[in-house]
Design a protein around this motif. Structure first.
Motif, mmCIF file in Angstrom:
data_model
loop_
_atom_site.group_PDB
_atom_site.id
_atom_site.type_symbol
_atom_site.label_atom_id
_atom_site.label_comp_id
_atom_site.label_asym_id
_atom_site.label_seq_id
_atom_site.Cartn_x
_atom_site.Cartn_y
_atom_site.Cartn_z
ATOM 1 N N ALA A 1 0.848 -1.196 0.000
ATOM 2 C CA ALA A 1 0.000 0.000 0.000
ATOM 3 C C ALA A 1 0.878 1.239 0.000
ATOM 4 O O ALA A 1 0.832 2.062 0.903
ATOM 5 C CB ALA A 1 -0.921 -0.015 1.219
ATOM 6 N N THR A 2 1.698 1.384 -1.041
ATOM 7 C CA THR A 2 2.791 2.351 -1.036
ATOM 8 C C THR A 2 2.453 3.707 -1.654
ATOM 9 O O THR A 2 3.287 4.603 -1.631
ATOM 10 C CB THR A 2 4.010 1.765 -1.754
ATOM 11 O OG1 THR A 2 3.595 1.205 -3.003
ATOM 12 C CG2 THR A 2 4.640 0.660 -0.929
ATOM 13 N N GLY A 3 1.271 3.892 -2.219
ATOM 14 C CA GLY A 3 0.902 5.193 -2.760
ATOM 15 C C GLY A 3 1.371 5.405 -4.185
ATOM 16 O O GLY A 3 2.248 4.698 -4.693
ATOM 17 N N HIS A 4 0.786 6.427 -4.843
ATOM 18 C CA HIS A 4 1.035 6.601 -6.276
ATOM 19 C C HIS A 4 2.384 7.221 -6.613
ATOM 20 O O HIS A 4 2.763 7.297 -7.777
ATOM 21 C CB HIS A 4 -0.087 7.422 -6.921
ATOM 22 C CG HIS A 4 -0.278 8.805 -6.364
ATOM 23 N ND1 HIS A 4 0.761 9.644 -6.029
ATOM 24 C CD2 HIS A 4 -1.415 9.502 -6.096
ATOM 25 C CE1 HIS A 4 0.288 10.791 -5.594
ATOM 26 N NE2 HIS A 4 -1.033 10.733 -5.605
ATOM 27 N N SER A 5 3.136 7.677 -5.603
ATOM 28 C CA SER A 5 4.419 8.335 -5.886
ATOM 29 C C SER A 5 5.632 7.488 -5.528
ATOM 30 O O SER A 5 6.767 7.950 -5.671
ATOM 31 C CB SER A 5 4.482 9.673 -5.134
ATOM 32 O OG SER A 5 3.546 10.585 -5.662
ATOM 33 N N GLY B 1 -4.529 -0.203 -3.096
ATOM 34 C CA GLY B 1 -4.692 1.236 -3.039
ATOM 35 C C GLY B 1 -4.259 1.976 -4.298
ATOM 36 O O GLY B 1 -4.151 1.405 -5.386
ATOM 37 N N GLU B 2 -3.999 3.274 -4.140
ATOM 38 C CA GLU B 2 -3.689 4.136 -5.280
ATOM 39 C C GLU B 2 -2.398 3.735 -5.984
ATOM 40 O O GLU B 2 -2.301 3.782 -7.200
ATOM 41 C CB GLU B 2 -3.581 5.594 -4.827
ATOM 42 C CG GLU B 2 -4.919 6.280 -4.616
ATOM 43 C CD GLU B 2 -4.789 7.803 -4.680
ATOM 44 O OE1 GLU B 2 -3.990 8.303 -5.491
ATOM 45 O OE2 GLU B 2 -5.501 8.470 -3.922
ATOM 46 N N GLY B 3 -1.385 3.367 -5.217
ATOM 47 C CA GLY B 3 -0.104 3.054 -5.807
ATOM 48 C C GLY B 3 -0.135 1.856 -6.720
ATOM 49 O O GLY B 3 0.646 1.760 -7.664
ATOM 50 N N ALA B 4 -1.041 0.925 -6.453
ATOM 51 C CA ALA B 4 -1.162 -0.262 -7.288
ATOM 52 C C ALA B 4 -2.147 -0.062 -8.425
ATOM 53 O O ALA B 4 -2.253 -0.896 -9.319
ATOM 54 C CB ALA B 4 -1.603 -1.453 -6.426
ATOM 55 N N ILE C 1 -10.990 1.591 1.574
ATOM 56 C CA ILE C 1 -11.831 0.422 1.277
ATOM 57 C C ILE C 1 -10.994 -0.693 0.672
ATOM 58 O O ILE C 1 -11.177 -1.878 0.996
ATOM 59 C CB ILE C 1 -12.986 0.821 0.342
ATOM 60 C CG1 ILE C 1 -13.993 1.694 1.095
ATOM 61 C CG2 ILE C 1 -13.679 -0.406 -0.232
ATOM 62 C CD1 ILE C 1 -15.042 2.317 0.207
ATOM 63 N N ASP C 2 -10.048 -0.326 -0.201
ATOM 64 C CA ASP C 2 -9.214 -1.362 -0.815
ATOM 65 C C ASP C 2 -8.326 -2.029 0.225
ATOM 66 O O ASP C 2 -8.053 -3.233 0.142
ATOM 67 C CB ASP C 2 -8.374 -0.760 -1.943
ATOM 68 C CG ASP C 2 -7.940 -1.803 -2.957
ATOM 69 O OD1 ASP C 2 -8.815 -2.547 -3.439
ATOM 70 O OD2 ASP C 2 -6.740 -1.897 -3.253
ATOM 71 N N GLY C 3 -7.857 -1.251 1.211
ATOM 72 C CA GLY C 3 -7.101 -1.861 2.312
ATOM 73 C C GLY C 3 -7.931 -2.880 3.060
ATOM 74 O O GLY C 3 -7.454 -3.980 3.384
#
Length: 519
Positions: free
Chosen positions: A245-249, A489-492, A503-505
């Motif tokens: 869950a590392t985020g989009h950056s 999450g967003e990073g994936a 919610i994805d978490g």
């Protein structure tokens, strides 16, 4: 079973509960003497015409009807439970950790950045000294990107999971209960740190762990199954289940996976500029001149236009907000926007971005997972160079941009590091610039007064979503090739904001719990 009734009211009437209840009674045909309890369940603003009204959903319980109340978060002691690793303490990671506790799993959270309060010192350095800490900034650190870049809680995706449950958890840990009612709930960057801290403390109190300054640097696989993770290039930890869950950056994660021959793919994303108007102007436009109404909140807007086969649209609109420097490396500039809880700053800002498919890019190759990321990086570095290689950003007044003129001066901006006058047509790629020019003219026709030279473009708005997808199985939510690895999450590439990431978490932990037959 309760009864739901739709009514309308003037903004000045929203605190007159006697009036609202009587209006709901007349529409419901329920006798007043039969009512046991009631509440406002949903509230939204209808500003399509004057006078501006509120749409209210009223929930009524008759005497004898049961009000079912389910605790939003049910903790238990997981000190000795099966351990799972969660990489990242943004909304996806924190919600995964809380859900793991409910499921009887012990979450071990590794966050590359600092705790939510310590991050503030690094944000101050970006704003005041223009120094970027690559591990602690607006994107990296406890709470993730949303903590210090707004805290909007609305999502268009209702199919991914239980939105109400995600909102109720925020209330459980200190958010205003109004977020359960408002159509576009918002906490505010000034209030989120305390809530994030309470969530972390709940994880630790239940027996979980949260480690800061702990960066994922390697993965150990055995027969296409996750076996261990390396933290900070020195310490190995054994895990059979890892939520990523590392985020989009977190670009280093994409390179790590690629170097380990773990499949990733190029993903559509969007890129453009962040535009800033005076909030009073947006209020005047949206409220049809009724902008002095003290009962109305600062107005927002949503815009979209198809230009030459690509969508151009507003993104992360921040009423009463501030534009923030969100670079994660020194040799780049990135903008984003945020609002405090009262949304009481004099500016309104929004990303105006162009949707990009990988195949739209000149260097597109189907087998290249980095074509969108490389484009994103190129734009961010070009803007950094154009503005003088600092955290100042290149800027231009809106009409000047459309006309191709250098702006001679600027109104005051909320962007603290400062702006530099350039012709953004020469800095942004043509496929972006020419579509923005056409879209701005059309937006001015939709919102009379929006197209004005008093509005300033700040470039770039580039971190709208991840430019890379980490593919996963739609049933197990594991990576399509690696068992035990849960892209999240967003990073994936599976979320687009705080709530959808949260919610994805939850969903990823539910998938792990199902695998081990935990309830």
């Amino acid at each position: 079973m309760s009864t739901l009734v739709q009514i309308t009211a003037l903004p000045s009437e929203q605190e007159d509960h006697h009036l609202l209840l009587n209006r709901a009674i007349r529409k419901s045909n329920i006798r007043k003497d039969d009512i046991g309890d009631w509440r406002i369940r949903k509230r939204s603003i209808d500003a399509r015409k004057k006078p501006v009204r509120l749409n209210l959903q009223i929930e009524i319980w008759k005497i004898g009807e049961e009000k079912i109340s389910i605790p939003p978060y049910v903790p238990q002691d997981v000190s000795n439970a099966r351990e799972i690793a969660i990489i990242g303490a943004g909304p996806a990671g924190l919600y995964a950790a809380l859900r793991a506790i409910e499921a009887g799993l012990k979450p071990i959270v590794f966050e590359r950045g600092k705790d939510v309060r310590s991050r503030r010192f690094d944000l101050a350095k970006i704003n005041k000294e223009q120094i970027v800490n690559p591990e602690s900034n607006y994107c990296f650190g406890e709470g993730g990107a949303g903590t210090y870049s707004d805290g909007k809680l609305y999502t268009r995706s209702k199919k991914r999971g239980n939105v109400l449950k995600a909102l109720e958890w925020f209330v459980e840990f200190g958010a205003d209960p109004d977020i359960l009612v408002d159509a576009h709930p918002h906490i505010g960057t000034n209030k989120l740190p305390k809530i994030i801290t309470a969530m972390r403390e709940a994880v630790i109190e239940a027996g979980g762990q949260v480690h800061f300054n702990s960066k994922l640097t390697d993965l150990k696989l055995k027969e296409s199954h996750i076996e261990a993770i390396e933290i900070n290039a020195e310490n190995w930890h054994s895990f059979n289940d890892v939520i990523l869950a590392t985020g989009h950056s977190a670009r280093d994660i994409f390179y790590l996976l690629h170097n380990k021959n773990i499949k990733i793919e190029a993903k559509p994303f969007a890129l453009g500029v962040r535009i800033e108007h005076q909030q009073k102007l947006i209020d005047h436009i949206q409220y049809h001149g009724d902008d002095e109404n003290p009962y109305l909140p600062p107005a927002s807007y949503s815009l979209v236009e198809q230009v030459e086969g690509m969508g151009v649209y507003s993104f992360c609109m921040c009423p009463g907000g501030i534009i923030a420097p969100c670079a994660t490396e020194q040799e780049e500039v990135v903008t984003n926007g945020w609002s405090p809880s009262k949304r009481n700053n004099p500016y309104a800002n929004s990303g105006i971005v162009v949707g990009i498919e990988p195949s739209d890019l000149p260097d597109f190759k189907p087998e290249d997972p980095f074509v969108c990321l490389d484009f994103q990086k190129l734009v961010e570095k070009s803007c950094w160079e154009a503005a003088g290689k600092t955290q100042q950003v290149p800027a231009q007044r809106m009409e000047d941009f459309v006309d191709g003129k250098i702006s001679k001066d600027f109104p005051k901006t909320s962007y603290q590091p400062g702006i530099v006058s350039v012709d953004l047509n020469k800095v942004l790629p043509d496929l972006i610039a020419r579509r923005l020019r056409k879209a701005f003219v059309q937006f001015g026709k939709k919102l009379k007064g929006y197209y004005t030279n008093d509005a300033v473009l700040h470039a770039p708005e580039s971190r709208t979503s991840s430019p890379v997808l980490i593919p996963r199985d739609s049933g197990t939510l594991e990576h399509i090739e690696i068992k035990g690895l849960y892209p999240c999450g967003e990073g994936a590439g599976y979320a687009g904001g705080i709530i959808s990431a949260a919610i994805d978490g939850i969903n990823c932990v539910d998938a792990i719990a199902k695998k081990y037959d935990l309830h």
